[in-house]
Design an enzyme around this catalytic site. Sequence first.
Site, mmCIF file in Angstrom:
data_model
loop_
_atom_site.group_PDB
_atom_site.id
_atom_site.type_symbol
_atom_site.label_atom_id
_atom_site.label_comp_id
_atom_site.label_asym_id
_atom_site.label_seq_id
_atom_site.Cartn_x
_atom_site.Cartn_y
_atom_site.Cartn_z
ATOM 1 N N SER A 193 -5.013 0.241 0.957
ATOM 2 C CA SER A 193 -3.775 0.323 0.945
ATOM 3 C C SER A 193 -4.209 1.346 1.930
ATOM 4 C CB SER A 193 -5.331 2.351 -0.686
ATOM 5 O OG SER A 193 -3.491 3.742 0.242
ATOM 6 N N ASP A 228 0.608 -0.857 -10.216
ATOM 7 C CA ASP A 228 0.566 0.095 -9.065
ATOM 8 C C ASP A 228 1.970 0.387 -8.202
ATOM 9 O OD1 ASP A 228 0.428 1.549 -6.360
ATOM 10 O OD2 ASP A 228 -0.736 -0.126 -5.179
ATOM 11 N N HIS A 257 -2.324 2.360 -8.933
ATOM 12 C CA HIS A 257 -3.106 2.525 -7.225
ATOM 13 C C HIS A 257 -4.325 2.169 -6.895
ATOM 14 C CE1 HIS A 257 -2.714 1.472 -2.950
ATOM 15 N NE2 HIS A 257 -3.370 2.906 -2.448
#
Lengths: 398, 398
Positions: free
Chosen positions: A168, A335, A368
Amino acid sequence: MPTENPTASRETHSATDVGSVGLVKPKSQHFSEPLELACGRILQQYTLVYETYGKLNTDKSNAVLICHALSGHHHAAGRHRDDDKRPGWWDHYIGPGKPIDTNQFFVVAVNNLGGCHGSTGPVSINPDTGHAWGPDFPSLRVRDWVHSQARLADVLGIGQWAAVIGGSLGGMQAMRWSLEYPERVSNCVVIASALKLSAQNIAFNETARQAITSDPDFCDGRYLQASKLPRRGLAVARMIGHITYLSDDGLGRKFGRELRSGSFQRGTDEEIEFQIQSYLRYQGLSFSNIFDPNTYILMTRALDFFDLAREYGDDPVAAFSHARCRFLLLSFTSDWRFAPERSKEIADALMHANIPVSYAEIESAMGHDAFLLPNARYEGVFHAYMKRVATELAEEVR
Amino acid sequence: MPTENPTASRETHSATDVGSVGLVKPKSQHFSEPLELACGRILQQYTLVYETYGKLNTDKSNAVLICHALSGHHHAAGRHRDDDKRPGWWDHYIGPGKPIDTNQFFVVAVNNLGGCHGSTGPVSINPDTGHAWGPDFPSLRVRDWVHSQARLADVLGIGQWAAVIGGSLGGMQAMRWSLEYPERVSNCVVIASALKLSAQNIAFNETARQAITSDPDFCDGRYLQASKLPRRGLAVARMIGHITYLSDDGLGRKFGRELRSGSFQRGTDEEIEFQIQSYLRYQGLSFSNIFDPNTYILMTRALDFFDLAREYGDDPVAAFSHARCRFLLLSFTSDWRFAPERSKEIADALMHANIPVSYAEIESAMGHDAFLLPNARYEGVFHAYMKRVATELAEEVR
């Protein structure tokens, strides 16, 4: 096209041959040389808190840097005390026999500048005023973190990282490392990340920030001086984030439309509450007890601002042509905040820039958040890649 | 499999042959007979505000009911005053020569019970206390709206609707109509709707409600008595909703990463603001000036609670086996809050229940909001279906 690591599917990851890094202790490094930030302001001095796992080899070539995401910190693996309820946030992936194998690597995990877990940030005292920095803490960009991490590497005597790894926002740092210090990165592992956020991503972050700043207890960011805390706003911000880190499918499997209280019986007016409601409220409330609101604003803004190719004429290929390392990219099917398409854009740009890249799209219903969770294929691919890194290190040493 | 309307692709919708219903005036109908609600409580009396467009034919067979969504109301078409900045919320689809053709149909648009645009709701005075109902207003379910709308139909002398039409939450009302009053619905048009919300949908609604209820000016819902208004919370709630009604792609096309102020130039620390940020803030703020927070909570809870098949053993086929009308279902490719999969579930259940159904998935980048916006194929399919309804009406009259 980017190819998936061919050895990955043959990997079987057994829980019996892996272990924990055990008890760990955060370290602290003070820097008194001023750091010039991307915004033009200068931080005269600062402290970085970090942890290390494994042993640095004699030629200091086996160091791996872990870059954390929005709400992460330096405590990535192991436990601080025997009775800690939970280990570090990436304990499943860092340890002896794990993908980031501490029998092979010296792992460094830093709390980013601007964080709220010990490194200098909005909750630290501004030496100029004697009060907490609060909203006056300088606005940071991903490159500022990379620069400060590089100084920590200098202190530790690490000239080149065997790998810089992050998911991320952490993946953004890893990519930025490959461009800011091409000679100092041997491998770059970018998980569930993107070249830049989409308008929708920025919109969610902005809504979260609005929830915080419109809480009357925010006090224009000077809540510490006012002995207040915008807990309600931060809780709503976290709820927004939390939904977007999970997938529709994952939430459906975990909670569905199960009720926590009340009933749909006709003629009953008890309060009806779905399981998902109380779960989310609990998540929001817990987070608001442990995270600093100004830090949340600072981190989300750094996410929004990141745009790897901006200064390379908006051309990711031109950007990556400066990189000198190999890449592993991983994404997760469900995600939707950092969708596989975003990783494919990175992979394509790397391919066109003639940079070696392995890419795997991992099947997962966990959205995610999958980058933090157990997943056999994810572990296998990650482990296989890191084994190769370790093998090549060993060959170089010979 | 459900089939798309074969005439649709041959429809060309020209702006020259369509018009506005012109100036319209809301009407008001008071009901003094008690209404028993699904929650078991009884509303002793209530008022519904509504508008009508077109003319009711002599056998009262050409009436069409428009059911509104979360933040909608009775003002669906035309203007209240010549200088109104905007027409009613569905003006593009209601009017002479438009899909809901007021040359053919008598259109009735009601502000739902519990609304804040004139019908009895949380902002109305509770005759028992002399204060606004506020949080004491009974919890409503979709079926309560259907029952109250049926009473309005009785007053207007409408025994059977030529069509009951709604998008989103309005589509849920249309479906419920087909089961509660099978003999009173001839056609049911369900746009961008679902048999029930997913956990993710409920999660977004819950976060929006938390934003409202955690605003200190919410005062446990008694903000009117306290002369306050939880504007900030409602603004954040609307921002959350707004993002989810749009698609990632749509937001990207409209705003991308365009800046409204500031620059990414290194060494500048002016405030950087993306266009999407100020747009969202504006949307949130505007909404908080016109919508009642308790009503927002009530409407989102009715959305959460809706589950068409619950009382039919969770079997949508068993549920729809009670319907006696034909269905048109429409969905939009980029709608991720009420995705095409949800409409396909409805279509499949109808098919298995042997109910005639036409289904079209409309290409659109506009997300859930697409059901309110111009779109040639949407207009074409909708128009073709409604033309058939009008033709059959004319044949029956002959």
